[in-house]
Design a protein around this motif. Structure first.
Motif: not given
Length: 285
Positions: A96-121
């Motif tokens: 755990q990085r001090p000063g920040s918190i990571d929150v993870s959750f699950q996203m359906p395949e249909q929605q993840v498929r629309r995430l484009q790597p360049p846009r995410s970066r």
């Protein structure tokens, strides 16, 4: 990690190297005096180079027994036991990085498929707020979060993918690894959609009698500070474009914003002149 085997291999490699180096020096001197053939010297040189490579490999193997964190932080959990045999790529500690918190959750395949790597970066590099996190201890407060990453492989036994957002560590609440939270995600920005879609209750969508071809939702507008002591405000119509129907509502596009409060009960009875007051749920209701 247990380095006994690695240290034994290193000592053997160092002994072989010392012997090969000494032999090579003797052969070099003997060759200069023409006491041995060139072929015998070449054999000694090859053995020396091989022993040197084996020594370097043994030193690398020993260095692999010390695991280094990719960043400074706090070990929040160790999911393995002492003397347990571990395999390559197996997680043995969660940081755990001090000063920040990571929150993870699950996203359906249909929605993840629309995430484009360049846009995410680009979204990650800009650090824009694309999510809001709510914790059970403070249900009425939201903490802004930015996109960090999403997995490229589906979670075991499901068709969903893990998405991680990060936020500054709250000062007014203690958050530990494994705690639950609710994430509100601006999926339109993350997926690069021109206009965001909002999931609203079906009862909030109204078709005005005067304009049967349009759809609106009624947004609550709080009165100016101090104007009404009883929290009474007004409503205003917001034109929306209905989209796909979901199990828990309908997707719409329109000039809505995070945090807007819209009328659900009695939405078909609203008009611009009507005064309203938010209903706060009470115990037993």
């Amino acid at each position: 990690l247990d380095d006994r085997d690695a240290r034994t291999r290193l000592e053997n490699a160092r002994s072989n190297f010392n012997l090969a180096q000494a032999t090579f020096e003797r052969m070099r001197i003997s060759l200069e005096r023409q006491a041995i053939s060139q072929a015998r010297f070449d054999e000694a040189e090859a053995e020396y180079l091989s022993a040197r490579a084996q020594l370097a490999s043994a030193e690398d193997q020993l260095s692999y027994t010390v695991l280094k964190a990719p960043f400074d932080g706090v070990i929040s959990r160790v999911p393995v036991d002492v003397f347990q045999v571990v395999s390559a790529q197996q997680a043995i500690a969660e940081l755990q990085r001090p000063g920040s918190i990571d929150v993870s959750f699950q996203m359906p395949e249909q929605q993840v498929r629309r995430l484009q790597p360049p846009r995410s970066r680009n979204v990650r590099a800009n650090g824009n707020t694309i999510a809001w996190v709510q914790f059970p201890e403070l249900p009425d407060k939201r903490y802004a979060a930015s996109y960090k990453e999403h997995d490229s492989n589906a979670s075991q036994g499901s068709l969903s993918y893990e998405v991680t957002v990060t936020l500054p560590e709250p000062e007014d609440i203690t958050v530990l690894s494994g705690m639950s939270a609710t994430v509100l995600l601006d999926y339109g920005t993350l997926a690069g959609e021109s206009a965001p879609s909002w999931l609203i209750p079906t009862a909030a969508l109204v078709t005005p009698d005067a304009e049967p071809g349009t759809s609106v939702v009624w947004r609550y507008v709080a009165a100016a500070d101090g104007e009404n002591g009883d929290n009474t405000g007004s409503v205003e119509p917001v034109d929306v474009e209905p989209g796909k129907k979901m199990n828990d509502g309908v997707l719409v596009r329109g000039e809505l914003s995070p945090g807007d409060r819209i009328v659900v009960a009695g939405a078909h009875r609203m008009n611009r002149d009507r005064s309203v007051r938010p209903w706060e749920k009470e115990g037993g209701l």
